[in-house]
Design a protein around this motif. Structure first.
Motif, mmCIF file in Angstrom:
data_model
loop_
_atom_site.group_PDB
_atom_site.id
_atom_site.type_symbol
_atom_site.label_atom_id
_atom_site.label_comp_id
_atom_site.label_asym_id
_atom_site.label_seq_id
_atom_site.Cartn_x
_atom_site.Cartn_y
_atom_site.Cartn_z
ATOM 1 N N TRP A 177 -1.973 11.150 42.054
ATOM 2 C CA TRP A 177 -3.280 10.869 42.644
ATOM 3 C C TRP A 177 -3.407 11.450 44.049
ATOM 4 O O TRP A 177 -4.514 11.487 44.604
ATOM 5 C CB TRP A 177 -3.508 9.345 42.713
ATOM 6 N N TYR A 178 -2.307 11.889 44.642
ATOM 7 C CA TYR A 178 -2.361 12.371 46.028
ATOM 8 C C TYR A 178 -3.367 13.512 46.207
ATOM 9 O O TYR A 178 -4.252 13.432 47.082
ATOM 10 C CB TYR A 178 -0.973 12.798 46.490
ATOM 11 N N PRO A 179 -3.301 14.610 45.436
ATOM 12 C CA PRO A 179 -4.249 15.709 45.677
ATOM 13 C C PRO A 179 -5.703 15.299 45.447
ATOM 14 O O PRO A 179 -6.606 15.774 46.137
ATOM 15 C CB PRO A 179 -3.808 16.792 44.696
ATOM 16 N N ARG A 180 -5.922 14.375 44.495
ATOM 17 C CA ARG A 180 -7.303 13.941 44.254
ATOM 18 C C ARG A 180 -7.855 13.198 45.474
ATOM 19 O O ARG A 180 -9.015 13.393 45.858
ATOM 20 C CB ARG A 180 -7.341 13.038 43.022
ATOM 21 N N LEU A 181 -7.025 12.341 46.065
ATOM 22 C CA LEU A 181 -7.479 11.598 47.235
ATOM 23 C C LEU A 181 -7.706 12.519 48.440
ATOM 24 O O LEU A 181 -8.593 12.275 49.273
ATOM 25 C CB LEU A 181 -6.476 10.501 47.596
ATOM 26 N N VAL A 182 -6.907 13.580 48.533
ATOM 27 C CA VAL A 182 -7.127 14.539 49.626
ATOM 28 C C VAL A 182 -8.526 15.135 49.524
ATOM 29 O O VAL A 182 -9.256 15.234 50.530
ATOM 30 C CB VAL A 182 -6.050 15.635 49.604
ATOM 31 N N TRP A 183 -8.916 15.528 48.295
ATOM 32 C CA TRP A 183 -10.240 16.127 48.139
ATOM 33 C C TRP A 183 -11.350 15.091 48.256
ATOM 34 O O TRP A 183 -12.443 15.401 48.754
ATOM 35 C CB TRP A 183 -10.318 16.848 46.794
ATOM 36 N N VAL A 184 -11.099 13.844 47.838
ATOM 37 C CA VAL A 184 -12.091 12.779 48.056
ATOM 38 C C VAL A 184 -12.339 12.599 49.549
ATOM 39 O O VAL A 184 -13.478 12.498 50.015
ATOM 40 C CB VAL A 184 -11.621 11.458 47.419
ATOM 41 N N GLY A 185 -11.242 12.567 50.330
ATOM 42 C CA GLY A 185 -11.385 12.426 51.777
ATOM 43 C C GLY A 185 -12.127 13.595 52.398
ATOM 44 O O GLY A 185 -12.970 13.409 53.288
ATOM 45 N N PHE A 186 -11.832 14.806 51.935
ATOM 46 C CA PHE A 186 -12.469 15.996 52.511
ATOM 47 C C PHE A 186 -13.982 15.974 52.268
ATOM 48 O O PHE A 186 -14.774 16.222 53.187
ATOM 49 C CB PHE A 186 -11.846 17.257 51.903
ATOM 50 N N PHE A 187 -14.384 15.660 51.036
ATOM 51 C CA PHE A 187 -15.822 15.693 50.730
ATOM 52 C C PHE A 187 -16.558 14.471 51.282
ATOM 53 O O PHE A 187 -17.748 14.551 51.568
ATOM 54 C CB PHE A 187 -16.029 15.821 49.220
ATOM 55 N N LEU A 188 -15.873 13.333 51.418
ATOM 56 C CA LEU A 188 -16.491 12.175 52.066
ATOM 57 C C LEU A 188 -16.658 12.417 53.565
ATOM 58 O O LEU A 188 -17.580 11.878 54.200
ATOM 59 C CB LEU A 188 -15.647 10.922 51.831
ATOM 60 N N LEU A 189 -15.788 13.247 54.118
ATOM 61 C CA LEU A 189 -15.860 13.550 55.550
ATOM 62 C C LEU A 189 -17.162 14.260 55.913
ATOM 63 O O LEU A 189 -17.718 14.043 57.001
ATOM 64 C CB LEU A 189 -14.661 14.427 55.938
ATOM 65 N N LEU A 190 -17.681 15.097 55.017
ATOM 66 C CA LEU A 190 -18.851 15.913 55.338
ATOM 67 C C LEU A 190 -20.090 15.076 55.656
ATOM 68 O O LEU A 190 -20.684 15.225 56.726
ATOM 69 C CB LEU A 190 -19.121 16.898 54.200
ATOM 70 N N PRO A 191 -20.522 14.153 54.756
ATOM 71 C CA PRO A 191 -21.708 13.354 55.120
ATOM 72 C C PRO A 191 -21.448 12.392 56.270
ATOM 73 O O PRO A 191 -22.346 12.123 57.073
ATOM 74 C CB PRO A 191 -22.041 12.600 53.824
#
Length: 538
Positions: A109-123
């Motif tokens: 799940w680590y890489p998935r959470l990295v991308w969740v954090g990255f895209f949540l960071l934008l808004p």
């Protein structure tokens, strides 16, 4: 510097939020970049995992940033989008915790959470930028309307009327302000929240019709009644009032702009200097209107000189503010300023008719400075505490007809100062602690009825209340009382174990009888062999 014990550390930590938030932003981006890199490159055997220190740093910085942001939000004064920004920050904190846990456990799940954090960071970052730079900051260039060109008055409108006077010429008669003249103020201060594209609270201020229509709280103005208009009432509320507008974290109107709004609402002419500084003067005026009179030009020059003087005071580390919202009178504190002896008149001369309260605590002043202060027409409160010189001569203040309160505490006064205070007939209160003339206080009061003197003695003030003396009771007396209590309870007077006087606090029950002892250890000894000690009781 403030006392360390009085500092609001939570508020100080909250204000670090703009500093702290940039680190987790960079770390989220760095981890996303490393995740992309790992798809095309594998680390060499034995090479340390660069992600581990970054992830721990991400966790710590995200927690600090989220906590400081929450405290900053609790302080109030932010628009509604701060709620969405805060939830985004909470979500990023949760994701940072998940990234740390899944990395340590080597979970898929680590890489998935990295991308969740990255895209949540934008808004979340976009909402944060909107809070600091205004809503729709990112896309504002796309929404900005074309420049309509110079403002012009409606057909048939007249900016100023003239009437004939002396044969030598005409004079200018000021007409009531128009909406076109006050509109630039609303556009500058209010358009982001109450404009054509957005109407917070249902209120828009970009047209006269919208202002008359009002919002959720009612009409924005009552024609001809400035003080009865909700628009001005909200502007004049204290800055910390939740209903004050604009919010305390947004640019506030100047005194000149407030005066212009009040003049427009009441149907009065524009205050001197407003049309020349607000950018609201029409591009062209009818040729029949004469140039402003010398008196009008002098009024505008005076206002400009006062604004320049206030800015100069603030650059010199002086504190300047109105004594209350909407008042032209000023409170000026020069205690921490760069004022030099003899410069006081040059600093304050443009504001001579507006200085109501002045603090010169700890500052060196000259006789000329005090003579200038004696001429100020509205100066009612003067603070001359802790004068650093040998002796402060009050002679320059003797001519003041406005001074009501004078604080001289800690300043050594020159001989004859008591007579000067007696002669200052408008003075109502004076602080004389540690001035060297405290002993003359009674004489001053006798010669100057109605003058209140604070700190009339160098001795400490009499205590308001004195606690009664503490009386300690001897041990023997306490034991005697215990014995009396024991007699009242029908207890034995002698300990059966040690044959010492008993203490009623230490007892035990044996065959329905309460037996007292001299100490807490004797009951245990008795209970080990009661028959041995019962004879002593008998």
């Amino acid at each position: 510097m403030r006392n360390w014990e009085t500092i609001d550390w939570a508020e100080l930590f909250a204000r670090l939020h703009p500093v702290l938030l940039h680190l987790p932003i960079g770390l989220f981006v760095a981890l996303a970049w490393l995740q992309c890199w790992s798809r095309y490159s594998r680390p060499a055997p034995g090479q340390p995992d660069l992600r581990t220190p970054l992830i721990w740093l991400l966790l710590i910085s995200t927690l600090l940033s989220a906590t400081s942001g929450w405290l900053l939000h609790e302080g109030g004064g932010y628009p509604e989008i701060v709620e969405w920004h805060e939830w985004g920050g909470i979500g990023l904190t949760a994701v940072a915790i998940g990234i740390t846990v899944t990395h340590l456990r080597k979970s898929p799940w680590y890489p998935r959470l990295v991308w969740v954090g990255f895209f949540l960071l934008l808004p979340t970052a976009h909402l944060g930028g909107s809070l600091t730079h205004g809503e729709d900051f990112l896309i504002e260039p796309l929404l900005k309307p074309e420049d309509p060109g110079p403002r012009s008055l409606p057909d048939g409108a007249s900016t100023r009327e003239v009437e004939p006077t002396e044969p030598s010429g005409t004079k200018l008669v000021a007409a009531p302000m128009t909406f076109e003249e006050i509109a630039p103020v609303f556009e500058q201060l209010c358009s982001r929240c109450h404009g054509e594209r957005k109407q917070r609270g249902g209120l828009a201020l970009h047209t006269l019709e919208e202002i008359l229509r009002g919002g959720d709280s009612g009409p924005g103005m009552v024609e001809g009644d400035a003080r009865g208009s909700l628009l001005l009432q909200r502007l004049l509320l204290p800055l910390d009032d939740p209903d004050h507008m604009p919010p305390d974290n947004k640019p506030q109107p100047t005194q000149l702009q407030l005066a212009a709004i009040e003049a427009w609402l009441s149907g009065s002419p524009a205050p001197p200097g407003f049309l020349s500084t607000a950018g609201a003067q029409p591009a062209s005026a009818p040729a029949s209107i004469p140039e402003p009179s010398p008196e009008s030009a002098r009024g505008e020059d005076d206002q400009a000189a006062q604004d320049t003087a206030i800015e100069g005071l603030r650059r010199g580390l002086a504190h300047v503010q109105p004594i209350q919202v909407g008042s032209p009178l000023l409170w000026i504190n020069l205690a921490a300023s760069e004022l030099r002896p003899g410069d006081l008149q040059s600093w304050l001369a443009p504001l001579a008719d507006r200085v109501f309260e002045l603090s010169l605590a700890g500052r060196p002043v000259t006789a000329g400075d005090l003579e200038f202060l004696g001429t100020l027409p509205v100066l009612e409160r003067l603070d001359l505490r802790r004068y650093p010189g040998d002796a402060l001569d009050l002679g320059g203040l003797a001519t003041s007809t406005s001074l009501r309160v004078l604080n001289l505490a800690g300043s050594k006064l020159a001989p004859g100062s008591d007579q000067i205070l007696v002669n200052m007939r408008h003075l109502e209160r004076v602080y004389l602690w540690d001035t060297g003339i405290e002993q003359s206080a009674d004489e001053i009061i006798a010669r100057r009825a109605g003058l209140e003197i604070i700190g009339a003695s160098a001795l400490p003030d009499e205590p308001l209340e004195v606690e009664p003396e503490v009386v300690f009771q001897e041990q023997e007396s306490a034991q005697e009382e215990d014995h009396e209590d024991g007699d009242a309870l029908g207890l034995n007077e002698t300990c059966p174990v040690t044959k010492s006087p008993v203490d009623p606090r230490f007892t035990t029950e044996h065959e329905g009888r309460t037996i007292a002892f001299c100490c807490p250890s004797c009951p245990k000894t008795f209970e080990a062999d009661p028959q041995k000690y019962l004879s002593e009781l008998d």
